[in-house]
Write a protein that holds these residues in place. Structure first.
Motif, mmCIF file in Angstrom:
data_model
loop_
_atom_site.group_PDB
_atom_site.id
_atom_site.type_symbol
_atom_site.label_atom_id
_atom_site.label_comp_id
_atom_site.label_asym_id
_atom_site.label_seq_id
_atom_site.Cartn_x
_atom_site.Cartn_y
_atom_site.Cartn_z
ATOM 1 N N GLU A 78 89.393 60.435 41.275
ATOM 2 C CA GLU A 78 88.137 59.697 40.744
ATOM 3 C C GLU A 78 88.403 58.227 40.567
ATOM 4 O OE1 GLU A 78 85.322 59.802 36.664
ATOM 5 O OE2 GLU A 78 86.883 61.135 36.926
ATOM 6 N N SER A 171 78.610 61.204 40.245
ATOM 7 C CA SER A 171 79.790 61.751 41.052
ATOM 8 C C SER A 171 79.614 63.448 41.208
ATOM 9 C CB SER A 171 80.865 61.500 40.516
ATOM 10 O OG SER A 171 81.291 62.045 39.340
ATOM 11 N N ARG A 197 80.901 59.910 45.283
ATOM 12 C CA ARG A 197 80.556 58.960 44.059
ATOM 13 C C ARG A 197 79.452 57.895 44.665
ATOM 14 N NH1 ARG A 197 82.927 58.158 39.045
ATOM 15 N NH2 ARG A 197 81.987 56.410 37.933
#
Length: 605
Positions: A78, A171, A197
């Motif tokens: 992430e 996301s 994302r």
């Protein structure tokens, strides 16, 4: 209860039929076996329970460690995605996507440079990513031009991305699928998951596209490869399907029909959030991975972890066997010191009963047992003398019977042929008479054969051929004959003059009322239980009553055909055994006789 009592009676009866030594050994052996089994079984059960507890604790610790690694890994993914989408290269590429698609060579080169900057910045540093792809809002994608794409997989992935763009999510993790990209040297497209994302413009804040980071399954499996070994498998499932696994053969498999999986679904997690299930081959430890709504599964093979218990059990069994055998040796030594003389007498009786009359009891002990042994030996000596006398008498009887049968079979034929020769001389058929005498000479040359009663099949067929030629002279135009024999059977053995009575019976009685057209066939071939000689004629034949009475000996009146056939059958049984002999088969016309003989090229009377 009745069946148990009957079974106990049989066991008791069989027990008391054994000798003293066997009874003592059996009782001690049974006690030791039961004791050993109870001890080993109890230890095995205790160790197994301890092993399950130890295995459960270890598997739970491994699952907790793996889930922590997964959390850290996806947090890193992430963070990398955020770094990519806020970077100047990503912003420039997606905000100006229309220019790059329709621009000249310079713009295309600029697009290529922007993509390479992102790829070199992340993929070059992290081997866990196999590709980074950008999607604009017009359905276009931007990826490394060095990769080879697969159209079907790519279209499926673009459909997923389009669905993600239309959703409210910022996301998402796209679960197990085939990667649409591969290196040019790679053999196949890898199984992977993708983190996607949405990318927003840093200047205007509007949505400008999507960035996708692709992570191969093989890279994710490295997070838990340290806890996998022989007999331990680690994988993740969602919605009854395996979505991540160290063993790629497990990917995409459904768990819905697995018994252990159904059993786990009916259980509630323990205080630590774990569920345990098992089947015949393995234990299964499960815990929910809340970060992605997956379930982590640790499959532990029972065979691997039960090895130590099995080794212990085998050791105990071997030790028990050693103690058991040692005890048996001591018990047998004690028992044999008491029962050895009786055992020797019993063994000698058994061997003599099997036919070995040379055996004698050798007992060094005195007293009653010594007297019993000497008297027994004296009885065996007398029995052996009587048996020898009986055998000699039976041999003499057998030879006498064979000689009598042979004498009964041959004279009448000789007299008939002499009468026929005399008739030919009276009719001035001198050449035919001389030819008949030559045939008769050849016939008796084969019959005499230096006094041998057992001859080869070839010699017997020569005798039969001479006989039939003589009969053709005596009965001109009455019949014809044919003889066939498998070559490999010509050197096997047969009683002399086995065929002559059968042939004589066919000519004198089968063709008696026929003016001509008679046919005699002799065939020699291998059958299921040995050699078969088949004699068939197309004459008058015989009814069932006559056929059955000839060989059974039920016929009381004297008839030449029954005498010859029955005596031929008796000769074969005397020489070769009761399983061989003649069989008369019924025919619509004529008679078929089968002679069954052993196949052997040597003979000892």
């Amino acid at each position: 209860m009745i069946h148990i009592k009957e079974w106990m009676k049989r066991v008791k009866k069989e027990f008391y039929r054994k000798n003293i030594a066997e009874r003592i050994v059996m009782v001690i052996a049974a006690l030791m076996i039961v004791t050993t089994i109870c001890f080993v079984s109890s230890v095995f059960i205790i160790l197994q329970k301890q092993l399950v507890a130890t295995t459960s604790t270890s598997a739970k610790k491994d699952l907790e460690m793996v889930l922590e690694k997964m959390d850290m890994f996806f947090q890193g993914v992430e963070n990398d995605a955020v770094s990519v989408l806020v970077g100047e290269s990503c912003q420039t590429l997606l905000e100006n996507s229309g220019q790059f698609l329709q621009g000249d060579i310079v713009k295309q080169h600029e697009k290529y440079v922007l993509i390479q900057q992102v790829i070199n910045s992340y993929i070059g540093q992290k081997s866990s990513y196999s590709a980074i792809t950008f999607y604009d809002l017009k359905g276009n994608y931007y990826a490394n031009e060095d990769l080879v794409e697969e159209a079907e997989y790519l279209q499926t992935q673009m459909d997923r991305v389009e669905e993600f763009i239309e959703s409210d999510k910022k996301s998402e993790l796209i679960e197990l699928h085939k990667s649409p990209w591969k290196q040019s040297k790679a053999k196949s497209y890898a199984d992977c998951i993708s983190y996607v994302r949405k990318v927003y413009s840093m200047g205007s804040g509007r949505l400008i596209g999507v960035v996708e980071i692709e992570i191969p399954n093989r890279e994710l499996s490295r997070l838990y490869e340290t806890v996998m070994s022989d007999g331990i498998k680690m994988y993740f499932e969602r919605d009854n399907h395996i979505i991540l696994a160290g063993d790629e053969a497990l990917l995409y498999q459904s768990l819905e029909d697995r018994r252990w999986y159904k059993a786990a679904g009916a259980k509630n997690p323990d205080e630590d959030g774990f569920i345990m299930a098992q089947d015949k081959g393995a234990w299964y430890f499960m815990k929910e991975y809340k970060g992605q709504n997956w379930t982590a599964v640790s499959e532990v093979s029972k065979s691997i972890y039960l090895t130590s218990v099995t080794v212990y059990a085998v050791t105990m069994v071997l030790l028990g066997i050693a103690v058991f055998l040692g005890s048996l040796v001591l018990v047998k030594f004690l028992v044999k010191s008491i029962t050895r003389p009786l055992s020797q007498i019993t063994q000698t009786i058994v061997e003599i009963g099997k036919g070995d009359y040379h055996k004698r009891v050798v007992v060094k002990d005195g007293g009653e047992l010594g007297t019993l042994a000497s008297e027994f030996n004296r009885m065996v000596d007398k029995t052996e003398i009587l048996l020898l006398e009986i055998v000699e008498k039976e041999e003499d009887k057998r030879e006498s019977e064979l000689s009598l049968i042979q004498m009964q079979m041959t004279p009448h034929f000789f007299y008939n042929i002499l009468e026929s020769i005399c008739g030919l001389i009276v009719m001035d058929e001198k050449k035919l008479a001389i030819h008949t005498i030559q045939l008769l000479s050849g016939f008796y040359r084969g019959v005499l054969n230096k006094g041998k009663e057992i001859i080869t099949v070839k010699q017997e067929l020569d005798i039969a051929s001479n006989y039939l030629e003589i009969m053709k002279v005596c009965y001109p135009g009455k019949f014809t004959y044919e003889i066939t024999c498998q070559p490999e059977l010509e050197n096997h053995f047969i009683c002399k003059l086995t065929l002559q009575p059968i042939l004589e019976n066919a000519i004198h009685h089968g063709f008696q009322e026929m003016s001509g057209g008679g046919l005699l066939s002799i065939r020699v071939f291998a059958g299921e239980r040995g050699m078969v000689i088949e004699v068939e004629d197309n004459g008058m034949g015989m009814d069932d009553k006559t056929r059955k009475s000839i060989l059974s000996g039920e016929s009381r009146g004297f008839r030449m055909e029954s005498f010859g056939l029955r005596n031929t059958d008796e000769r074969i049984k005397l020489y070769f055994g009761s399983r061989y002999g003649l069989k008369i088969l019924p025919l619509a016309q004529g008679t078929k006789i089968r002679i069954f003989l052993p196949t052997r090229e040597d003979y000892t009377s």
